[in-house]
Scaffold this motif. Structure first.
Motif, short mmCIF file in Angstrom:
data_model
loop_
_atom_site.label_atom_id
_atom_site.label_comp_id
_atom_site.label_asym_id
_atom_site.label_seq_id
_atom_site.Cartn_x
_atom_site.Cartn_y
_atom_site.Cartn_z
N CYS A 7 0.83 -1.21 0.00
CA CYS A 7 0.00 0.00 0.00
C CYS A 7 0.86 1.26 0.00
O CYS A 7 0.46 2.29 -0.54
CB CYS A 7 -0.92 0.02 1.21
N CYS A 10 1.54 2.30 -3.43
CA CYS A 10 0.38 2.15 -4.31
C CYS A 10 -0.53 3.39 -4.21
O CYS A 10 -0.30 4.39 -4.86
CB CYS A 10 -0.36 0.86 -3.98
N GLY A 11 -1.58 3.32 -3.40
CA GLY A 11 -2.51 4.44 -3.26
C GLY A 11 -3.61 4.44 -4.31
O GLY A 11 -4.43 5.37 -4.36
N ALA A 12 -3.67 3.41 -5.12
CA ALA A 12 -4.63 3.39 -6.23
C ALA A 12 -6.08 3.48 -5.76
O ALA A 12 -6.89 4.16 -6.40
CB ALA A 12 -4.43 2.12 -7.05
N CYS A 13 -6.40 2.82 -4.67
CA CYS A 13 -7.80 2.81 -4.24
C CYS A 13 -8.25 4.18 -3.74
O CYS A 13 -9.45 4.47 -3.72
CB CYS A 13 -8.03 1.74 -3.18
N PHE A 84 -11.18 -1.36 4.06
CA PHE A 84 -10.77 -1.86 2.75
C PHE A 84 -9.49 -2.67 2.88
O PHE A 84 -8.47 -2.19 3.37
CB PHE A 84 -10.54 -0.68 1.80
N ALA A 85 -9.55 -3.92 2.44
CA ALA A 85 -8.39 -4.80 2.62
C ALA A 85 -7.52 -4.84 1.38
O ALA A 85 -8.01 -4.91 0.26
CB ALA A 85 -8.88 -6.21 2.94
N MET A 86 -6.24 -4.79 1.62
CA MET A 86 -5.30 -5.01 0.53
C MET A 86 -5.47 -6.44 0.03
O MET A 86 -5.62 -7.37 0.84
CB MET A 86 -3.88 -4.82 1.07
N CYS A 97 -9.34 -4.09 -4.89
CA CYS A 97 -7.96 -3.61 -4.74
C CYS A 97 -7.22 -3.82 -6.05
O CYS A 97 -6.59 -2.88 -6.58
CB CYS A 97 -7.27 -4.35 -3.60
N ALA A 100 -8.37 -1.44 -8.84
CA ALA A 100 -7.82 -0.09 -8.69
C ALA A 100 -6.35 -0.08 -9.10
O ALA A 100 -5.88 0.83 -9.79
CB ALA A 100 -7.98 0.37 -7.25
N ARG A 101 -5.61 -1.08 -8.70
CA ARG A 101 -4.19 -1.16 -9.07
C ARG A 101 -4.02 -1.24 -10.58
O ARG A 101 -3.13 -0.60 -11.16
CB ARG A 101 -3.54 -2.37 -8.38
N LEU A 109 -2.24 -8.29 -6.64
CA LEU A 109 -1.69 -8.94 -5.45
C LEU A 109 -2.55 -10.17 -5.17
O LEU A 109 -3.77 -10.08 -5.14
CB LEU A 109 -1.72 -7.99 -4.26
N LEU A 126 -1.42 3.43 4.22
CA LEU A 126 -2.82 3.74 4.01
C LEU A 126 -3.54 2.51 3.50
O LEU A 126 -2.97 1.64 2.88
CB LEU A 126 -2.98 4.88 3.03
S1 SF4 Z 1 -5.49 -1.52 -0.60
FE1 SF4 Z 1 -4.84 -2.19 -2.64
S2 SF4 Z 1 -5.32 -0.51 -4.04
FE2 SF4 Z 1 -5.36 0.30 -1.91
S3 SF4 Z 1 -3.32 1.13 -1.54
FE3 SF4 Z 1 -3.32 -0.98 -0.81
S4 SF4 Z 1 -2.58 -2.23 -2.53
FE4 SF4 Z 1 -3.20 -0.23 -3.37
#
Ligand code: SF4
Ligand code: SF4
Length: 134
Positions: A7, A10-13, A84-86, A97, A100-101, A109, A126
């Motif tokens: 995460c 990342c930050g995509a979500c 929200f779970a990775m 997840c 979004a990635r 993942l 995050l």
């Molecule tokens: S939960 Fe998934 S999409 Fe959100 S920051 Fe983590 S890896 Fe990225």
């Protein structure tokens, strides 16, 4: 194997979904989320500012998606962010997840991937969101 929580790079979500939640989670409703960082969605719903758009990005997201990110209100973030779970966390894949990635060209993942996350990393990382942006 990286010892960095995915995460954190990342930050995509935080820039893919509308992050909406019950209004009382905002500070002007008695909650923790700074009200000035939210927008109204309905009489009962707020969202994180910046996420209710066709190209969402939470205004509290700092850094560069896919490189290095953090949440400016990590300890005061709303429930969708906390819940929200990775993908791969606790041995379960999270399709949202990975969706979004994918939007940001990041690889999925999987549940059989091992993540070595230090406590320090985990507390600054995050997580995020929930309902799809419109
Ligand atoms: S939960 Fe998934 S999409 Fe959100 S920051 Fe983590 S890896 Fe990225
Ligand atoms: S985790 Fe932080 S930056 Fe990401 S959507 Fe939630 S409040 Fe915004």
């Amino acid at each position: 194997m990286s010892d960095l929580n995915p995460c954190m790079t990342c930050g995509a979500c935080c820039a893919y979904f509308r992050v909406s939640f019950y209004w009382a989670e905002a500070s002007d409703g008695g909650g923790l989320v700074p009200a000035q960082l939210t927008d109204p969605v309905s009489p009962f719903l707020r969202c994180m500012k910046g996420t209710n758009s066709k190209q969402p990005r939470c205004t509290s997201l700092e850094g560069e998606i896919g490189s290095k990110v953090s949440c400016a209100i990590y300890h005061h973030r709303p429930s969708p962010c906390r819940e929200f779970a990775m993908s791969g966390e606790k041995g379960e894949e999270n399709e949202a997840c990975n969706r979004a990635r994918r939007r940001y060209g990041l690889p999925p993942l999987y549940k059989d991937m091992l993540f070595h996350t230090s406590l320090d990393a985990a507390t600054s990382v995050l997580t995020a969101v929930q309902s799809a942006a419109k």
